[in-house]
Design a protein around this motif. Sequence first.
Motif, PDB file in Angstrom:
ATOM      1  N   VAL A 110      53.717   8.409-141.694  1.00 48.91           N
ATOM      2  CA  VAL A 110      54.579   8.496-140.510  1.00 48.91           C
ATOM      3  C   VAL A 110      55.975   8.878-140.976  1.00 48.91           C
ATOM      4  O   VAL A 110      56.687   8.066-141.556  1.00 48.91           O
ATOM      5  N   THR A 111      56.377  10.114-140.729  1.00 46.19           N
ATOM      6  CA  THR A 111      57.634  10.631-141.286  1.00 46.19           C
ATOM      7  C   THR A 111      58.698  10.946-140.250  1.00 46.19           C
ATOM      8  O   THR A 111      59.880  11.014-140.572  1.00 46.19           O
ATOM      9  N   GLY A 112      58.304  11.206-139.009  1.00 44.07           N
ATOM     10  CA  GLY A 112      59.277  11.609-137.990  1.00 44.07           C
ATOM     11  C   GLY A 112      59.776  13.026-138.150  1.00 44.07           C
ATOM     12  O   GLY A 112      60.747  13.416-137.495  1.00 44.07           O
ATOM     13  N   ALA A 113      59.111  13.814-138.999  1.00 47.46           N
ATOM     14  CA  ALA A 113      59.570  15.188-139.253  1.00 47.46           C
ATOM     15  C   ALA A 113      59.362  16.056-138.012  1.00 47.46           C
ATOM     16  O   ALA A 113      58.308  16.024-137.380  1.00 47.46           O
ATOM     17  N   ARG A 114      60.374  16.816-137.662  1.00 45.24           N
ATOM     18  CA  ARG A 114      60.287  17.728-136.524  1.00 45.24           C
ATOM     19  C   ARG A 114      59.432  18.931-136.895  1.00 45.24           C
ATOM     20  O   ARG A 114      59.425  19.367-138.047  1.00 45.24           O
ATOM     21  N   PRO A 115      58.711  19.503-135.928  1.00 49.24           N
ATOM     22  CA  PRO A 115      57.908  20.694-136.218  1.00 49.24           C
ATOM     23  C   PRO A 115      58.823  21.887-136.480  1.00 49.24           C
ATOM     24  O   PRO A 115      59.969  21.921-136.018  1.00 49.24           O
ATOM     25  N   PRO A 116      58.330  22.898-137.201  1.00 51.11           N
ATOM     26  CA  PRO A 116      59.142  24.090-137.448  1.00 51.11           C
ATOM     27  C   PRO A 116      59.478  24.800-136.136  1.00 51.11           C
ATOM     28  O   PRO A 116      58.623  24.920-135.251  1.00 51.11           O
ATOM     29  N   LEU A 117      60.702  25.275-136.038  1.00 54.71           N
ATOM     30  CA  LEU A 117      61.149  25.922-134.803  1.00 54.71           C
ATOM     31  C   LEU A 117      60.326  27.163-134.479  1.00 54.71           C
ATOM     32  O   LEU A 117      60.133  27.506-133.303  1.00 54.71           O
ATOM     33  N   ALA A 118      59.784  27.801-135.509  1.00 52.88           N
ATOM     34  CA  ALA A 118      58.986  29.005-135.284  1.00 52.88           C
ATOM     35  C   ALA A 118      57.766  28.717-134.427  1.00 52.88           C
ATOM     36  O   ALA A 118      57.264  29.603-133.717  1.00 52.88           O
ATOM     37  N   ALA A 123      53.185  25.165-126.305  1.00 55.41           N
ATOM     38  CA  ALA A 123      52.611  23.871-125.922  1.00 55.41           C
ATOM     39  C   ALA A 123      52.424  22.979-127.147  1.00 55.41           C
ATOM     40  O   ALA A 123      52.703  21.774-127.111  1.00 55.41           O
ATOM     41  N   GLY A 124      51.949  23.587-128.232  1.00 54.14           N
ATOM     42  CA  GLY A 124      51.785  22.831-129.472  1.00 54.14           C
ATOM     43  C   GLY A 124      53.105  22.329-130.005  1.00 54.14           C
ATOM     44  O   GLY A 124      53.187  21.214-130.541  1.00 54.14           O
ATOM     45  N   TYR A 125      54.141  23.132-129.845  1.00 60.09           N
ATOM     46  CA  TYR A 125      55.475  22.717-130.299  1.00 60.09           C
ATOM     47  C   TYR A 125      55.960  21.500-129.514  1.00 60.09           C
ATOM     48  O   TYR A 125      56.483  20.552-130.088  1.00 60.09           O
ATOM     49  N   VAL A 126      55.750  21.522-128.209  1.00 57.68           N
ATOM     50  CA  VAL A 126      56.178  20.400-127.372  1.00 57.68           C
ATOM     51  C   VAL A 126      55.417  19.128-127.757  1.00 57.68           C
ATOM     52  O   VAL A 126      55.997  18.048-127.857  1.00 57.68           O
ATOM     53  N   ARG A 127      54.105  19.272-127.986  1.00 58.29           N
ATOM     54  CA  ARG A 127      53.313  18.101-128.398  1.00 58.29           C
ATOM     55  C   ARG A 127      53.798  17.567-129.748  1.00 58.29           C
ATOM     56  O   ARG A 127      53.950  16.347-129.931  1.00 58.29           O
ATOM     57  N   ALA A 128      54.037  18.459-130.685  1.00 54.47           N
ATOM     58  CA  ALA A 128      54.480  18.038-132.009  1.00 54.47           C
ATOM     59  C   ALA A 128      55.864  17.406-131.954  1.00 54.47           C
ATOM     60  O   ALA A 128      56.160  16.453-132.683  1.00 54.47           O
ATOM     61  N   LEU A 129      56.718  17.932-131.069  1.00 53.13           N
ATOM     62  CA  LEU A 129      58.056  17.372-130.925  1.00 53.13           C
ATOM     63  C   LEU A 129      57.977  15.959-130.342  1.00 53.13           C
ATOM     64  O   LEU A 129      58.701  15.052-130.775  1.00 53.13           O
ATOM     65  N   GLY A 130      57.071  15.784-129.375  1.00 52.43           N
ATOM     66  CA  GLY A 130      56.898  14.458-128.799  1.00 52.43           C
ATOM     67  C   GLY A 130      56.392  13.460-129.824  1.00 52.43           C
ATOM     68  O   GLY A 130      56.852  12.313-129.870  1.00 52.43           O
ATOM     69  N   ARG A 131      55.471  13.901-130.662  1.00 51.69           N
ATOM     70  CA  ARG A 131      54.956  13.006-131.706  1.00 51.69           C
ATOM     71  C   ARG A 131      56.046  12.664-132.712  1.00 51.69           C
ATOM     72  O   ARG A 131      56.161  11.512-133.139  1.00 51.69           O
ATOM     73  N   ALA A 132      56.847  13.649-133.082  1.00 46.76           N
ATOM     74  CA  ALA A 132      57.933  13.384-134.023  1.00 46.76           C
ATOM     75  C   ALA A 132      58.895  12.338-133.467  1.00 46.76           C
ATOM     76  O   ALA A 132      59.396  11.483-134.201  1.00 46.76           O
ATOM     77  N   SER A 133      59.142  12.409-132.156  1.00 46.22           N
ATOM     78  CA  SER A 133      60.021  11.429-131.521  1.00 46.22           C
ATOM     79  C   SER A 133      59.413  10.030-131.584  1.00 46.22           C
ATOM     80  O   SER A 133      60.115   9.042-131.854  1.00 46.22           O
ATOM     81  N   GLN A 134      58.102   9.937-131.335  1.00 48.69           N
ATOM     82  CA  GLN A 134      57.432   8.648-131.404  1.00 48.69           C
ATOM     83  C   GLN A 134      57.471   8.092-132.824  1.00 48.69           C
ATOM     84  O   GLN A 134      57.720   6.896-133.037  1.00 48.69           O
ATOM     85  N   GLU A 135      57.228   8.937-133.800  1.00 48.73           N
ATOM     86  CA  GLU A 135      57.271   8.493-135.194  1.00 48.73           C
ATOM     87  C   GLU A 135      58.674   8.027-135.564  1.00 48.73           C
ATOM     88  O   GLU A 135      58.843   7.011-136.250  1.00 48.73           O
TER      89      GLU A 135
END
Length: 326
Positions: free
Chosen positions: A274-282, A289-301
Motif C-alpha cells: 500500500v503506497t498511495g502512489a498516483r497513477p501516471p498522468l499519461a 476511466a482507468g485513470y479515475v479508478r486508479a486515482l481513487g485507489r491512490a487516495s484511499q491508500e
Amino acid sequence: MEVTWREATRRALYGERGFYLRERPGRHFRTSVHASPVFAEAVLRLLRRVDAALGRPRPLDLVDMGSGDGLLATRVLAAAPPDLAERLRVTAVDLSPRPGGLDPRVAWEPQVPYGVSGLVVANEWLDNVPLDVAEMTPDGPRLVLVDPETGEERPGPAPCPEDLAWLERWWPLRSPGERAEIGRPRDEAWASVIERLAHGTAVAVDYAHPAGRRPPLGTLTGYRDGSPVPAVPDGSCDITAHVALDACAAAGERAGARATTLTTQREALRGLGVTGARPPLALASTDPAGYVRALGRASQEAELIDPAGLGGFGWLSQSRHREERS
C-alpha cells in the motif's frame, strides 16, 4: 455511586444494554476497515504470507477480533482466491449479536477459539478493553473514581500492588495531577490471544503511545456519531483510550510469542504494497476511466498510510511458528 473507570467502562460498553451490545462501530467512528477495501486487501496479502510460512495448512484460520459488523472478515473472504477460500476457516469475535445477512461461512464467537493456525487481526480492539485510571496525588498514585451518570471524578484508593508495578514499569507518574491509564487488563487480553495461537501470527492495530512519550493527562475520551464527546460512562457513547502496545508486546512474549514487530500502520501497510502512489498522468489520455479508478485507489491508500491519521496507528505483530508445535 462512584466506581473505578474500569468497572464503569465495562458496564457502559458491555453491560446490559451496553453501547457495544446495541451499536455497530461504523455509525460512530471511522476505522481503517470502514475507510477502504484496501485495508482488507492488505490483510489478505498478509494472510497469504502467513499461509505460505505455515506450509498451507488445512484449515487456515482468519480471526477478526472485535469484529463489530463483520466487515473485515467478509471482505477478506470475498477477495480470497478460490484455492485459498476453500481452506479458510473464518471466525469473527465480538460480544454483540451476530449481524443479519453476514456470510454464513463466517463463524460468530464471543472469544478467540483455542488452537488458531493462521492469522488473528485485532483492529481497534484493545482500545476498548476497560482499564483503570490513576492520578498522582501528594500521597502517591490513586485510582480515579467516576460517577457513571455524570462523569464527575474523585480520587479513590491506591492501586493494587500489581497495578503499581505496571505503572512504575510502563507509565510512571511523577508530579501531582499527572494521569495514567493502567494497561494491565489489555496486556492480559492480548496475552490470551497469543496463548490461543497454536501457530501463525497475531496483529494488533490501534491508537498507541510508547514508553517515554505517554501523554501526561492520559487519553480517555468518548465517541458518538463520528465525533469526540466527553467520556461519560453512561452507555450513551464509546469509551476509549490509547494503547500501550509496547507493554502488550512484552505480555505477548511472556505468553509464548517468539517474533515481535512493533511499528506504525504506515510502515506495515507499505510493506504489504500500500503506497498511495498516483497513477501516471499519461494514463488519463489513454484510459480515462482507468485513470479515475486508479486515482481513487491512490487516495484511499494515502488515507490508510497518512502519518497524521490512520497511518500513525501502532501496529504490533507477534508470531508463533510451525516448528513450535508439540
